[in-house]
Write a protein that holds these residues in place. Structure first.
Motif, PDB file in Angstrom:
ATOM      1  N   ASN A  29     110.216  61.447  -7.212  1.00 32.47           N
ATOM      2  CA  ASN A  29     111.656  61.709  -7.322  1.00 32.47           C
ATOM      3  C   ASN A  29     111.986  62.583  -8.529  1.00 32.47           C
ATOM      4  O   ASN A  29     112.942  62.331  -9.253  1.00 32.47           O
ATOM      5  CB  ASN A  29     112.459  60.413  -7.377  1.00 32.47           C
ATOM      6  CG  ASN A  29     112.490  59.721  -6.050  1.00 32.47           C
ATOM      7  OD1 ASN A  29     112.497  60.359  -5.004  1.00 32.47           O
ATOM      8  ND2 ASN A  29     112.494  58.409  -6.083  1.00 32.47           N
ATOM      9  N   ARG A  30     111.176  63.612  -8.742  1.00 37.62           N
ATOM     10  CA  ARG A  30     111.401  64.552  -9.834  1.00 37.62           C
ATOM     11  C   ARG A  30     111.919  65.869  -9.278  1.00 37.62           C
ATOM     12  O   ARG A  30     111.991  66.071  -8.074  1.00 37.62           O
ATOM     13  CB  ARG A  30     110.092  64.778 -10.597  1.00 37.62           C
ATOM     14  CG  ARG A  30     109.635  63.533 -11.346  1.00 37.62           C
ATOM     15  CD  ARG A  30     108.322  63.685 -12.053  1.00 37.62           C
ATOM     16  NE  ARG A  30     108.276  64.881 -12.868  1.00 37.62           N
ATOM     17  CZ  ARG A  30     107.146  65.539 -13.130  1.00 37.62           C
ATOM     18  NH1 ARG A  30     105.999  65.118 -12.642  1.00 37.62           N
ATOM     19  NH2 ARG A  30     107.153  66.618 -13.876  1.00 37.62           N
ATOM     20  N   ARG A  31     112.264  66.768 -10.196  1.00 33.17           N
ATOM     21  CA  ARG A  31     112.771  68.086  -9.805  1.00 33.17           C
ATOM     22  C   ARG A  31     111.716  68.821  -8.981  1.00 33.17           C
ATOM     23  O   ARG A  31     110.552  68.880  -9.356  1.00 33.17           O
ATOM     24  CB  ARG A  31     113.110  68.889 -11.049  1.00 33.17           C
ATOM     25  CG  ARG A  31     113.811  70.162 -10.732  1.00 33.17           C
ATOM     26  CD  ARG A  31     114.315  70.788 -11.990  1.00 33.17           C
ATOM     27  NE  ARG A  31     114.937  72.062 -11.640  1.00 33.17           N
ATOM     28  CZ  ARG A  31     115.070  73.043 -12.475  1.00 33.17           C
ATOM     29  NH1 ARG A  31     114.655  72.919 -13.717  1.00 33.17           N
ATOM     30  NH2 ARG A  31     115.635  74.160 -12.092  1.00 33.17           N
ATOM     31  N   ARG A  32     112.135  69.390  -7.853  1.00 31.42           N
ATOM     32  CA  ARG A  32     111.228  70.003  -6.890  1.00 31.42           C
ATOM     33  C   ARG A  32     111.098  71.504  -7.089  1.00 31.42           C
ATOM     34  O   ARG A  32     111.900  72.131  -7.768  1.00 31.42           O
ATOM     35  CB  ARG A  32     111.765  69.754  -5.473  1.00 31.42           C
ATOM     36  CG  ARG A  32     112.077  68.293  -5.149  1.00 31.42           C
ATOM     37  CD  ARG A  32     110.876  67.519  -4.723  1.00 31.42           C
ATOM     38  NE  ARG A  32     110.232  68.081  -3.574  1.00 31.42           N
ATOM     39  CZ  ARG A  32     110.578  67.843  -2.310  1.00 31.42           C
ATOM     40  NH1 ARG A  32     111.558  67.014  -2.042  1.00 31.42           N
ATOM     41  NH2 ARG A  32     109.929  68.415  -1.321  1.00 31.42           N
ATOM     42  N   VAL A  33     110.079  72.063  -6.476  1.00 32.83           N
ATOM     43  CA  VAL A  33     109.887  73.510  -6.448  1.00 32.83           C
ATOM     44  C   VAL A  33     110.861  74.072  -5.405  1.00 32.83           C
ATOM     45  O   VAL A  33     110.899  73.581  -4.275  1.00 32.83           O
ATOM     46  CB  VAL A  33     108.433  73.863  -6.053  1.00 32.83           C
ATOM     47  CG1 VAL A  33     108.260  75.362  -5.931  1.00 32.83           C
ATOM     48  CG2 VAL A  33     107.451  73.269  -7.048  1.00 32.83           C
ATOM     49  N   PRO A  34     111.662  75.068  -5.755  1.00 34.45           N
ATOM     50  CA  PRO A  34     112.612  75.629  -4.784  1.00 34.45           C
ATOM     51  C   PRO A  34     111.892  76.227  -3.570  1.00 34.45           C
ATOM     52  O   PRO A  34     110.829  76.848  -3.703  1.00 34.45           O
ATOM     53  CB  PRO A  34     113.328  76.728  -5.565  1.00 34.45           C
ATOM     54  CG  PRO A  34     113.100  76.415  -6.992  1.00 34.45           C
ATOM     55  CD  PRO A  34     111.787  75.703  -7.066  1.00 34.45           C
ATOM     56  N   GLU A  35     112.470  76.049  -2.384  1.00 36.17           N
ATOM     57  CA  GLU A  35     111.868  76.575  -1.160  1.00 36.17           C
ATOM     58  C   GLU A  35     111.732  78.088  -1.211  1.00 36.17           C
ATOM     59  O   GLU A  35     110.761  78.642  -0.696  1.00 36.17           O
ATOM     60  CB  GLU A  35     112.685  76.158   0.056  1.00 36.17           C
ATOM     61  CG  GLU A  35     112.543  74.697   0.375  1.00 36.17           C
ATOM     62  CD  GLU A  35     113.284  74.300   1.640  1.00 36.17           C
ATOM     63  OE1 GLU A  35     113.996  75.142   2.228  1.00 36.17           O
ATOM     64  OE2 GLU A  35     113.146  73.138   2.032  1.00 36.17           O
TER      65      GLU A  35
END
Length: 70
Positions: A29-35
């Protein structure tokens, strides 16, 4: 031709690692890599790595947008 192969292999490795990093971040639940980052690297030549990462990490396999774009 040699440089093209090196280019594709390098970007494939980058996209593959990004898939693994994004999957780990999703589980935590951490900041994700943008698509758009995945798409940009795939567009520049990293599609084989993106596809391999999708299947190996079982990541983003339900999103039709990734099958069509990558």
């Amino acid at each position: 031709m040699k440089w093209l192969l090196i280019w594709v292999l390098a970007l494939s490795a980058v996209d593959f690692v990004l898939m693994g990093v994004d999957k780990r971040r999703a589980r935590q639940n951490r900041r994700r890599v943008p698509e758009k980052t995945f798409f940009a690297v795939a567009l520049l030549g990293g599609s084989p790595g993106a596809i391999a990462g999708m299947w190996l990490f079982r990541h983003k396999t339900r999103k039709a947008k990734f099958f069509v774009t990558v």
